[in-house]
Design a protein around this motif. Structure first.
Motif, PDB file in Angstrom:
ATOM      1  N   PHE A  22       5.100  10.914  -1.183  1.00  0.00           N
ATOM      2  CA  PHE A  22       5.074   9.473  -0.953  1.00  0.00           C
ATOM      3  C   PHE A  22       6.458   8.943  -0.608  1.00  0.00           C
ATOM      4  N   ALA A  23       6.553   8.225   0.514  1.00  0.00           N
ATOM      5  CA  ALA A  23       7.810   7.558   0.866  1.00  0.00           C
ATOM      6  C   ALA A  23       7.983   6.349  -0.033  1.00  0.00           C
ATOM      7  N   ARG A  24       6.850   5.721  -0.378  1.00  0.00           N
ATOM      8  CA  ARG A  24       6.896   4.739  -1.449  1.00  0.00           C
ATOM      9  C   ARG A  24       5.509   4.573  -2.039  1.00  0.00           C
ATOM     10  N   LEU A  25       5.473   4.197  -3.306  1.00  0.00           N
ATOM     11  CA  LEU A  25       4.185   4.002  -3.965  1.00  0.00           C
ATOM     12  C   LEU A  25       3.793   2.532  -3.862  1.00  0.00           C
ATOM     13  N   ALA A  84       0.859  -1.171   0.000  1.00  0.00           N
ATOM     14  CA  ALA A  84       0.000   0.000   0.000  1.00  0.00           C
ATOM     15  C   ALA A  84       0.903   1.231   0.000  1.00  0.00           C
ATOM     16  N   PRO A  85       0.502   2.290  -0.687  1.00  0.00           N
ATOM     17  CA  PRO A  85       1.357   3.486  -0.743  1.00  0.00           C
ATOM     18  C   PRO A  85       1.600   4.043   0.657  1.00  0.00           C
ATOM     19  N   ILE A  86       2.785   4.598   0.861  1.00  0.00           N
ATOM     20  CA  ILE A  86       3.144   5.175   2.163  1.00  0.00           C
ATOM     21  C   ILE A  86       3.384   6.677   2.008  1.00  0.00           C
ATOM     22  N   ARG A 128      -3.834  11.754  -5.032  1.00  0.00           N
ATOM     23  CA  ARG A 128      -3.929  13.156  -4.607  1.00  0.00           C
ATOM     24  C   ARG A 128      -5.338  13.721  -4.781  1.00  0.00           C
ATOM     25  N   MET A 129      -6.251  12.913  -5.336  1.00  0.00           N
ATOM     26  CA  MET A 129      -7.671  13.318  -5.364  1.00  0.00           C
ATOM     27  C   MET A 129      -8.315  13.120  -3.996  1.00  0.00           C
ATOM     28  N   ILE A 130      -7.649  12.377  -3.115  1.00  0.00           N
ATOM     29  CA  ILE A 130      -8.225  12.110  -1.790  1.00  0.00           C
ATOM     30  C   ILE A 130      -8.108  13.368  -0.931  1.00  0.00           C
ATOM     31  N   PRO A 131      -9.226  13.856  -0.376  1.00  0.00           N
ATOM     32  CA  PRO A 131      -9.176  15.065   0.451  1.00  0.00           C
ATOM     33  C   PRO A 131      -8.191  14.899   1.602  1.00  0.00           C
ATOM     34  N   GLY A 132      -7.276  15.845   1.726  1.00  0.00           N
ATOM     35  CA  GLY A 132      -6.235  15.756   2.752  1.00  0.00           C
ATOM     36  C   GLY A 132      -4.907  15.303   2.164  1.00  0.00           C
ATOM     37  N   LEU A 133      -4.967  14.635   1.005  1.00  0.00           N
ATOM     38  CA  LEU A 133      -3.731  14.140   0.380  1.00  0.00           C
ATOM     39  C   LEU A 133      -3.374  14.925  -0.888  1.00  0.00           C
ATOM     40  N   GLU A 134      -3.968  16.105  -1.053  1.00  0.00           N
ATOM     41  CA  GLU A 134      -3.731  16.891  -2.276  1.00  0.00           C
ATOM     42  C   GLU A 134      -2.260  17.159  -2.513  1.00  0.00           C
ATOM     43  N   ASN A 135      -1.509  17.330  -1.420  1.00  0.00           N
ATOM     44  CA  ASN A 135      -0.072  17.617  -1.560  1.00  0.00           C
ATOM     45  C   ASN A 135       0.783  16.491  -1.000  1.00  0.00           C
ATOM     46  N   ALA A 136       0.202  15.297  -0.967  1.00  0.00           N
ATOM     47  CA  ALA A 136       0.913  14.176  -0.334  1.00  0.00           C
ATOM     48  C   ALA A 136       2.256  13.926  -1.008  1.00  0.00           C
ATOM     49  N   ASP A 166       3.989  14.570   7.479  1.00  0.00           N
ATOM     50  CA  ASP A 166       4.009  16.035   7.431  1.00  0.00           C
ATOM     51  C   ASP A 166       3.538  16.607   6.091  1.00  0.00           C
ATOM     52  N   SER A 167       3.158  15.730   5.153  1.00  0.00           N
ATOM     53  CA  SER A 167       2.598  16.236   3.894  1.00  0.00           C
ATOM     54  C   SER A 167       1.072  16.067   3.851  1.00  0.00           C
ATOM     55  N   ILE A 168       0.487  15.595   4.954  1.00  0.00           N
ATOM     56  CA  ILE A 168      -0.970  15.396   5.008  1.00  0.00           C
ATOM     57  C   ILE A 168      -1.636  16.662   5.547  1.00  0.00           C
ATOM     58  N   ASP A 169      -2.713  17.065   4.902  1.00  0.00           N
ATOM     59  CA  ASP A 169      -3.424  18.278   5.323  1.00  0.00           C
ATOM     60  C   ASP A 169      -4.368  17.930   6.481  1.00  0.00           C
TER      61      ASP A 169
END
Ligand code: FAD
Length: 453
Positions: A310-313, A163-165, A300-308, A169-172
């Motif tokens: 990723f440590a890994r995809l 699962a993506p990680i 990044r369409m997920i609300p809160g992850l617009e500017n996510a 600190d990039s989560i809104d």
């Protein structure tokens, strides 16, 4: 003195052999190719790169992989030095000419006075002697069965479903919130293990459309078989019905959004804390075969992850790997049988560079044990130390999946260097600190070796 046996002459095994042999230990390197093949390797060379020809970023100031490069060079690493000899122009990345690279790795190991290469498949975990198992993601079936018999079937996986990680600190957090479903968990720590991102109906429908339309990777031939139980890719779930995800990993139950307590979310994406430091969160149930570019866009369409960031995809691959957090000690030995060490991708790291780095450590640790030397404790603030600490102790054992090196694995910086600095400064702080402690660690071994002579 005792010989060291290394099984597998890939990235990790080749590096381990080199390191141990340079410390004066006699090494036997057992490699099954070319007699026994894998679906990905093409030659009988040691150190063959099975897919891309890139060792990724060579930037040792702003990039965690580049920092591993730096540390390996400082430790006279075979893989990294040979990569530099066969470097191709590729901007900031270390791309190599793969055939001459593997031929040189093979030739240098063959020419080493302390190394003997034995072309054979090993199918057992020997009870005696010092061994390093570095047989990689495509460990042969016979040896895989022997490892499984020793460790138990839950402790050895044959596929990863990653699962993506995301970096915390990039989560809104003005949109997301911390809460475990039905507020499960006794301690505050347990309740802070989950983070939630709410979706309204419109966003959910657009998300499903994007999932269905996204570019996906195909499986390699010979790679599939039976992976589907329990770890369906999200896009396959979406193909089975537009509501499937809403009743599966995205179900909106047992949660209250403190930002909008009166609005019932149509769906909720949950993230689970991925390391003890709380710097990384994985998106629960979101293993996927979407291509990397498409994945970033869709997630990044997920609300809160617009500017996510990723440590890994995410991904799903054929991959043999141990549940290292439960099975290995800090010296990479099998707790139940300490004459066996593991190194490379089979320990749950991911990538050529990370695999070679774990080989470097295992080779040095095994050689020191054979020579009766005490190595100084491995510094956790080095890239090698942060990675091995993650796999042997820092990672959550229950959800353990293979890991790339990244700055989320590093302990926070304290004092002037830490705090609220910008990302660039912080990365520079991590890499400066790592270089310092790694240099000290290597120097202490040289002194120690001199004293032992
Ligand atoms: P390997 O390099 O695979 O070495 C293991 C060696 O052990 C092999 O030579 C094998 O023949 C031998 N062996 C296996 N079983 C036995 C046995 N029983 N007895 C004796 N020898 C045995 N990483 C990247 O960074 N970039 C990529 O592009 C990339 N692409 C990949 C593509 C595929 C299809 C796979 C499977 C993995 C890929 N990886 C990639 C992940 C991984 O980093 C590499 O596989 C890396 O080579 C792992 O290093 P290793 O030393 O652990 O294993």
């Amino acid at each position: 003195t005792q010989e060291l046996h290394i099984v597998g002459g890939g990235m990790a095994g080749s590096e381990a052999a080199w390191q141990a042999a340079n410390m004066g230990v006699q090494v036997v390197l057992h490699e099954m190719r070319p007699k026994v093949k894998t679906f990905a390797h093409q030659t009988g060379n040691l150190g063959e790169m099975v897919c891309s020809n890139s060792f990724r970023s060579d930037d040792s100031e702003q990039n965690a992989v580049g920092l591993l490069h730096w540390e390996m060079r400082a430790a006279d690493g075979l893989i990294i030095d040979t990569a530099h000899r066969h470097r191709l122009p590729a901007g900031g990345a270390l791309a190599v000419d793969r055939e001459p690279f593997a031929e040189t790795v093979t030739a240098r190991l063959k020419a080493h006075a302390n190394i003997r290469i034995s072309y054979e498949e090993i199918t057992d975990l020997p009870a005696d002697g010092q061994w390093i198992i570095a047989t990689g993601p495509l460990t042969s079936q016979g040896l895989g069965a022997a490892i499984q018999a020793r460790t138990g079937s839950d402790a050895l996986a044959f596929f990863d479903a990653i699962a993506p990680i995301v970096y915390y600190d990039s989560i809104d957090m003005s949109k997301a919130w911390m809460q475990s479903r039905y507020d499960k968990g006794e301690t505050e720590e347990e309740q802070r293990a989950y983070l939630n991102c709410p979706m309204d109906k419109e966003t959910y429908e657009a998300f499903i459309d994007a999932l269905l339309a996204a570019d996906k990777t195909e499986f390699h031939e010979g790679e599939t078989a039976g992976y589907f139980d329990g770890c369906l890719p999200i896009e396959v779930m979406a193909e089975r019905g537009r509501e499937t995800l809403r009743h599966g990993p995205m179900k909106p139950v047992g949660l209250t959004n403190p930002h909008q307590p009166d609005v019932k979310a149509h769906a909720v994406v949950q993230l689970r804390r991925d390391n003890a430091l709380g710097t990384l969160f994985n998106i629960v149930g979101f293993q996927t075969k979407m291509k990397y570019g498409a994945q970033k866009e869709v997630l990044r369409m997920i609300p809160g992850l617009e500017n996510a960031q990723f440590a890994r995809l995410g991904g799903i691959h054929r991959n043999t790997f141990l549940n290292s957090p439960t099975l290995l000690d800090a010296q990479m030995r099998l707790k139940s049988q300490p004459n066996i060490r593991f190194a490379g991708q089979i320990t749950g790291v991911e990538g050529y560079v990370e695999s070679a780095a774990m080989g470097l450590l295992a080779g040095r640790l095994a050689a020191a044990e054979i020579l009766g030397r005490d190595l100084p404790p491995l510094p956790q603030d080095s890239a090698h130390g942060a990675l091995v600490h993650h796999i042997t102790g820092g990672a959550e054992a229950k959800t353990f999946q293979p890991m790339n090196v990244n700055f989320g694995l590093f302990r926070p910086l304290d004092g002037v260097r830490g705090g609220r600095r910008g990302r660039k400064d912080r990365y520079r702080g991590y890499t400066d600190r790592a270089k310092e402690v790694w240099t000290d660690w290597l120097a202490a071994q040289r002194v120690d070796a001199a004293a032992a002579e």
